[in-house]
Design a protein around this motif. Structure first.
Motif, mmCIF file in Angstrom:
data_model
loop_
_atom_site.group_PDB
_atom_site.id
_atom_site.type_symbol
_atom_site.label_atom_id
_atom_site.label_comp_id
_atom_site.label_asym_id
_atom_site.label_seq_id
_atom_site.Cartn_x
_atom_site.Cartn_y
_atom_site.Cartn_z
ATOM 1 N N HIS A 14 0.869 -1.199 0.459
ATOM 2 C CA HIS A 14 0.471 -0.082 0.103
ATOM 3 C C HIS A 14 0.972 1.041 0.277
ATOM 4 C CE1 HIS A 14 -3.388 2.808 0.690
ATOM 5 N NE2 HIS A 14 -2.410 2.665 1.518
ATOM 6 N N GLY A 15 2.210 1.193 1.305
ATOM 7 C CA GLY A 15 2.534 2.559 0.297
ATOM 8 C C GLY A 15 3.318 2.493 -0.054
ATOM 9 N N GLN A 16 3.953 1.249 -0.929
ATOM 10 C CA GLN A 16 4.804 1.299 -2.393
ATOM 11 C C GLN A 16 3.788 2.357 -3.645
ATOM 12 O OE1 GLN A 16 7.779 0.442 -3.628
ATOM 13 N NE2 GLN A 16 8.272 0.417 -1.131
ATOM 14 N N SER A 17 2.802 1.602 -3.466
ATOM 15 C CA SER A 17 1.269 2.525 -4.587
ATOM 16 C C SER A 17 1.216 3.594 -4.334
ATOM 17 C CB SER A 17 0.374 1.023 -4.792
ATOM 18 O OG SER A 17 -0.341 1.878 -3.485
ATOM 19 N N LYS A 18 1.238 4.284 -3.228
ATOM 20 C CA LYS A 18 0.732 5.900 -3.318
ATOM 21 C C LYS A 18 2.197 6.329 -3.393
ATOM 22 C CE LYS A 18 -1.712 6.333 1.222
ATOM 23 N NZ LYS A 18 -1.679 7.396 2.528
ATOM 24 N N LYS A 19 2.896 6.208 -3.011
ATOM 25 C CA LYS A 19 4.251 6.527 -3.491
ATOM 26 C C LYS A 19 4.511 6.596 -4.932
ATOM 27 C CE LYS A 19 8.249 4.437 -3.409
ATOM 28 N NZ LYS A 19 9.707 3.955 -2.860
ATOM 29 N N TYR A 20 4.175 5.872 -5.713
ATOM 30 C CA TYR A 20 4.167 6.014 -6.901
ATOM 31 C C TYR A 20 2.503 6.431 -7.871
ATOM 32 C CZ TYR A 20 7.987 3.070 -7.391
ATOM 33 O OH TYR A 20 9.475 2.621 -6.942
ATOM 34 N N LYS A 21 1.950 6.828 -6.652
ATOM 35 C CA LYS A 21 0.743 6.837 -7.074
ATOM 36 C C LYS A 21 0.949 9.277 -6.918
ATOM 37 C CE LYS A 21 -3.125 6.295 -6.135
ATOM 38 N NZ LYS A 21 -4.374 6.099 -5.250
#
Length: 79
Positions: A38-45
């Motif tokens: 979840h943190g990785q997808s938020k960072k890339y978003k």
């Protein structure tokens, strides 16, 4: 008088404690991996290239259908 309960309860058996420990470990690992993903997808978003390209296209739109051909249109070619 004999005791009515001669065996230990199932929650004190070694196999039950082992099953509970392993299932707790699996549950903790799933939660950790879900939080990492979840943190990785938020960072890339937040820093995706799609947003910057769309903002750049909107700010540099021209009369020729949205293509950025400003340099070619401003040149005077002698033929």
């Amino acid at each position: 008088a004999l005791s009515a309960q001669t065996e230990a309860p199932f929650y004190e058996e070694w196999w039950f404690l082992l099953v509970m420990a392993l299932s707790s470990l699996i549950l903790i690992l799933l939660v950790v991996f879900a939080l990492i993903l979840h943190g990785q997808s938020k960072k890339y978003k937040n820093c995706s290239t799609g947003k910057t390209i769309s903002n750049m296209e909107e700010s540099v739109t021209l009369d020729n259908g949205g293509f950025t051909a400003l340099e070619l249109n401003s040149r005077h070619l002698n033929i």
